[in-house]
Design a protein around this motif. Structure first.
Motif, PDB file in Angstrom:
ATOM      1  N   ALA A 175     -50.597  13.337  -2.015  1.00  0.00           N
ATOM      2  CA  ALA A 175     -50.732  11.892  -1.811  1.00  0.00           C
ATOM      3  C   ALA A 175     -49.759  11.119  -2.691  1.00  0.00           C
ATOM      4  O   ALA A 175     -49.331  10.030  -2.328  1.00  0.00           O
ATOM      5  CB  ALA A 175     -52.172  11.461  -2.093  1.00  0.00           C
ATOM      6  N   THR A 176     -49.423  11.685  -3.842  1.00  0.00           N
ATOM      7  CA  THR A 176     -48.475  11.037  -4.752  1.00  0.00           C
ATOM      8  C   THR A 176     -47.408  12.045  -5.179  1.00  0.00           C
ATOM      9  O   THR A 176     -47.647  13.253  -5.189  1.00  0.00           O
ATOM     10  CB  THR A 176     -49.178  10.502  -6.021  1.00  0.00           C
ATOM     11  OG1 THR A 176     -49.800  11.595  -6.697  1.00  0.00           O
ATOM     12  CG2 THR A 176     -50.212   9.448  -5.679  1.00  0.00           C
ATOM     13  N   ASN A 177     -46.256  11.520  -5.530  1.00  0.00           N
ATOM     14  CA  ASN A 177     -45.177  12.380  -6.022  1.00  0.00           C
ATOM     15  C   ASN A 177     -45.501  12.878  -7.427  1.00  0.00           C
ATOM     16  O   ASN A 177     -46.159  12.165  -8.190  1.00  0.00           O
ATOM     17  CB  ASN A 177     -43.854  11.615  -6.064  1.00  0.00           C
ATOM     18  CG  ASN A 177     -43.328  11.282  -4.693  1.00  0.00           C
ATOM     19  OD1 ASN A 177     -43.961  11.558  -3.678  1.00  0.00           O
ATOM     20  ND2 ASN A 177     -42.162  10.676  -4.656  1.00  0.00           N
ATOM     21  N   PRO A 178     -45.009  14.067  -7.783  1.00  0.00           N
ATOM     22  CA  PRO A 178     -45.166  14.520  -9.173  1.00  0.00           C
ATOM     23  C   PRO A 178     -44.424  13.567 -10.117  1.00  0.00           C
ATOM     24  O   PRO A 178     -43.502  12.868  -9.709  1.00  0.00           O
ATOM     25  CB  PRO A 178     -44.505  15.896  -9.189  1.00  0.00           C
ATOM     26  CG  PRO A 178     -44.330  16.291  -7.775  1.00  0.00           C
ATOM     27  CD  PRO A 178     -44.308  15.040  -6.962  1.00  0.00           C
ATOM     28  N   ALA A 179     -44.816  13.587 -11.368  1.00  0.00           N
ATOM     29  CA  ALA A 179     -44.116  12.801 -12.390  1.00  0.00           C
ATOM     30  C   ALA A 179     -42.709  13.364 -12.583  1.00  0.00           C
ATOM     31  O   ALA A 179     -42.358  14.416 -12.034  1.00  0.00           O
ATOM     32  CB  ALA A 179     -44.899  12.857 -13.699  1.00  0.00           C
ATOM     33  N   ASN A 180     -41.908  12.676 -13.363  1.00  0.00           N
ATOM     34  CA  ASN A 180     -40.563  13.178 -13.686  1.00  0.00           C
ATOM     35  C   ASN A 180     -40.685  14.560 -14.327  1.00  0.00           C
ATOM     36  O   ASN A 180     -41.567  14.791 -15.155  1.00  0.00           O
ATOM     37  CB  ASN A 180     -39.855  12.244 -14.659  1.00  0.00           C
ATOM     38  CG  ASN A 180     -39.624  10.867 -14.065  1.00  0.00           C
ATOM     39  OD1 ASN A 180     -39.668  10.668 -12.853  1.00  0.00           O
ATOM     40  ND2 ASN A 180     -39.383   9.895 -14.924  1.00  0.00           N
ATOM     41  N   ILE A 181     -39.782  15.476 -13.946  1.00  0.00           N
ATOM     42  CA  ILE A 181     -39.803  16.827 -14.501  1.00  0.00           C
ATOM     43  C   ILE A 181     -38.400  17.246 -14.927  1.00  0.00           C
ATOM     44  O   ILE A 181     -37.405  16.724 -14.430  1.00  0.00           O
ATOM     45  CB  ILE A 181     -40.361  17.874 -13.511  1.00  0.00           C
ATOM     46  CG1 ILE A 181     -39.539  17.924 -12.211  1.00  0.00           C
ATOM     47  CG2 ILE A 181     -41.836  17.652 -13.225  1.00  0.00           C
ATOM     48  CD1 ILE A 181     -39.915  19.054 -11.257  1.00  0.00           C
ATOM     49  N   GLU A 182     -38.355  18.168 -15.856  1.00  0.00           N
ATOM     50  CA  GLU A 182     -37.126  18.871 -16.214  1.00  0.00           C
ATOM     51  C   GLU A 182     -37.151  20.192 -15.475  1.00  0.00           C
ATOM     52  O   GLU A 182     -38.188  20.869 -15.435  1.00  0.00           O
ATOM     53  CB  GLU A 182     -37.058  19.127 -17.720  1.00  0.00           C
ATOM     54  CG  GLU A 182     -36.852  17.892 -18.555  1.00  0.00           C
ATOM     55  CD  GLU A 182     -35.475  17.281 -18.392  1.00  0.00           C
ATOM     56  OE1 GLU A 182     -34.473  18.022 -18.417  1.00  0.00           O
ATOM     57  OE2 GLU A 182     -35.394  16.056 -18.246  1.00  0.00           O
ATOM     58  N   VAL A 183     -36.030  20.577 -14.880  1.00  0.00           N
ATOM     59  CA  VAL A 183     -35.931  21.825 -14.136  1.00  0.00           C
ATOM     60  C   VAL A 183     -34.911  22.712 -14.830  1.00  0.00           C
ATOM     61  O   VAL A 183     -33.786  22.287 -15.092  1.00  0.00           O
ATOM     62  CB  VAL A 183     -35.499  21.571 -12.671  1.00  0.00           C
ATOM     63  CG1 VAL A 183     -35.396  22.879 -11.896  1.00  0.00           C
ATOM     64  CG2 VAL A 183     -36.464  20.613 -11.995  1.00  0.00           C
ATOM     65  N   LYS A 184     -35.323  23.940 -15.127  1.00  0.00           N
ATOM     66  CA  LYS A 184     -34.441  24.914 -15.780  1.00  0.00           C
ATOM     67  C   LYS A 184     -34.199  26.057 -14.799  1.00  0.00           C
ATOM     68  O   LYS A 184     -35.131  26.734 -14.364  1.00  0.00           O
ATOM     69  CB  LYS A 184     -35.111  25.450 -17.049  1.00  0.00           C
ATOM     70  CG  LYS A 184     -34.285  26.465 -17.795  1.00  0.00           C
ATOM     71  CD  LYS A 184     -35.042  26.887 -19.049  1.00  0.00           C
ATOM     72  CE  LYS A 184     -34.283  27.886 -19.843  1.00  0.00           C
ATOM     73  NZ  LYS A 184     -35.045  28.286 -21.058  1.00  0.00           N
ATOM     74  N   ILE A 185     -32.923  26.258 -14.450  1.00  0.00           N
ATOM     75  CA  ILE A 185     -32.533  27.288 -13.488  1.00  0.00           C
ATOM     76  C   ILE A 185     -31.720  28.325 -14.257  1.00  0.00           C
ATOM     77  O   ILE A 185     -30.735  27.979 -14.916  1.00  0.00           O
ATOM     78  CB  ILE A 185     -31.702  26.679 -12.341  1.00  0.00           C
ATOM     79  CG1 ILE A 185     -32.507  25.567 -11.662  1.00  0.00           C
ATOM     80  CG2 ILE A 185     -31.278  27.746 -11.346  1.00  0.00           C
ATOM     81  CD1 ILE A 185     -31.692  24.427 -11.172  1.00  0.00           C
ATOM     82  N   VAL A 186     -32.130  29.577 -14.175  1.00  0.00           N
ATOM     83  CA  VAL A 186     -31.444  30.653 -14.889  1.00  0.00           C
ATOM     84  C   VAL A 186     -30.919  31.657 -13.864  1.00  0.00           C
ATOM     85  O   VAL A 186     -31.660  32.178 -13.041  1.00  0.00           O
ATOM     86  CB  VAL A 186     -32.384  31.361 -15.891  1.00  0.00           C
ATOM     87  CG1 VAL A 186     -31.630  32.460 -16.624  1.00  0.00           C
ATOM     88  CG2 VAL A 186     -32.962  30.361 -16.871  1.00  0.00           C
ATOM     89  N   LEU A 187     -29.607  31.898 -13.927  1.00  0.00           N
ATOM     90  CA  LEU A 187     -28.931  32.858 -13.048  1.00  0.00           C
ATOM     91  C   LEU A 187     -28.609  34.101 -13.862  1.00  0.00           C
ATOM     92  O   LEU A 187     -27.838  34.026 -14.818  1.00  0.00           O
ATOM     93  CB  LEU A 187     -27.651  32.246 -12.483  1.00  0.00           C
ATOM     94  CG  LEU A 187     -27.771  30.848 -11.859  1.00  0.00           C
ATOM     95  CD1 LEU A 187     -26.396  30.319 -11.476  1.00  0.00           C
ATOM     96  CD2 LEU A 187     -28.693  30.873 -10.674  1.00  0.00           C
ATOM     97  N   THR A 188     -29.203  35.234 -13.497  1.00  0.00           N
ATOM     98  CA  THR A 188     -29.032  36.466 -14.235  1.00  0.00           C
ATOM     99  C   THR A 188     -28.524  37.556 -13.318  1.00  0.00           C
ATOM    100  O   THR A 188     -29.176  37.863 -12.312  1.00  0.00           O
ATOM    101  CB  THR A 188     -30.374  36.917 -14.871  1.00  0.00           C
ATOM    102  OG1 THR A 188     -30.924  35.837 -15.609  1.00  0.00           O
ATOM    103  CG2 THR A 188     -30.173  38.111 -15.774  1.00  0.00           C
TER     104      THR A 188
END
Length: 140
Positions: free
Chosen positions: A123-136
């Motif tokens: 019903a509502t959007n998530p709050a602001n988030i930090e996204v960490k993407i790791v390529l291994t």
């Protein structure tokens, strides 16, 4: 006789406690951290989730086929002393997060999805988030 006993004990102590050389290999990885604002989410084409498309030039055909791509998210302030990431897929903060990555028309992408835990559009959007993407890199 005592000398022979002491020499034997010393020899055994040196032999038993001798060091073994261990070689450790650190797998090189690449980490990308980006912010996703609450207003960035839109309903996906299927109408079943909210989605955010992230342009990822780091994800090439080689990366998509031969690397592990791991994603973590955080609601925490990245400048705070206490900061943590939750690896997804995960139910986090009342939302069920997942992701899809690949290459389309030569461009790398990563799409984040969010649903309610029961499987519907929130019903509502998530709050602001930090996204960490790791390529291994991985070896087949």
């Amino acid at each position: 006789m005592k000398t022979l006993l002491w020499v034997s004990c010393l020899f055994m102590a040196v032999t038993i406690t001798s060091c073994t050389k261990k070689n450790y290999y650190t797998t090189p990885s690449q980490t990308i951290v980006t912010a996703v604002k609450s207003t960035d989410w839109t309903v996906d084409q299927a109408g079943t989730s909210l989605a955010v498309n992230l342009n990822m030039p780091e994800i090439t055909s080689n990366v998509a086929q031969n690397y592990d791509v791991s994603v973590g998210i955080s609601y925490d302030d990245p400048t705070a002393a206490d900061f943590s990431f939750e690896t997804i897929p995960e139910v986090y903060g009342g939302y069920s997060f997942s992701y899809l990555y690949g290459v389309t028309q030569g461009n790398g992408f990563l799409t984040l999805y969010v649903q309610t835990p029961s499987g519907g559009v929130p019903a509502t959007n998530p709050a602001n988030i930090e996204v960490k993407i790791v390529l291994t890199p991985s070896v087949q």
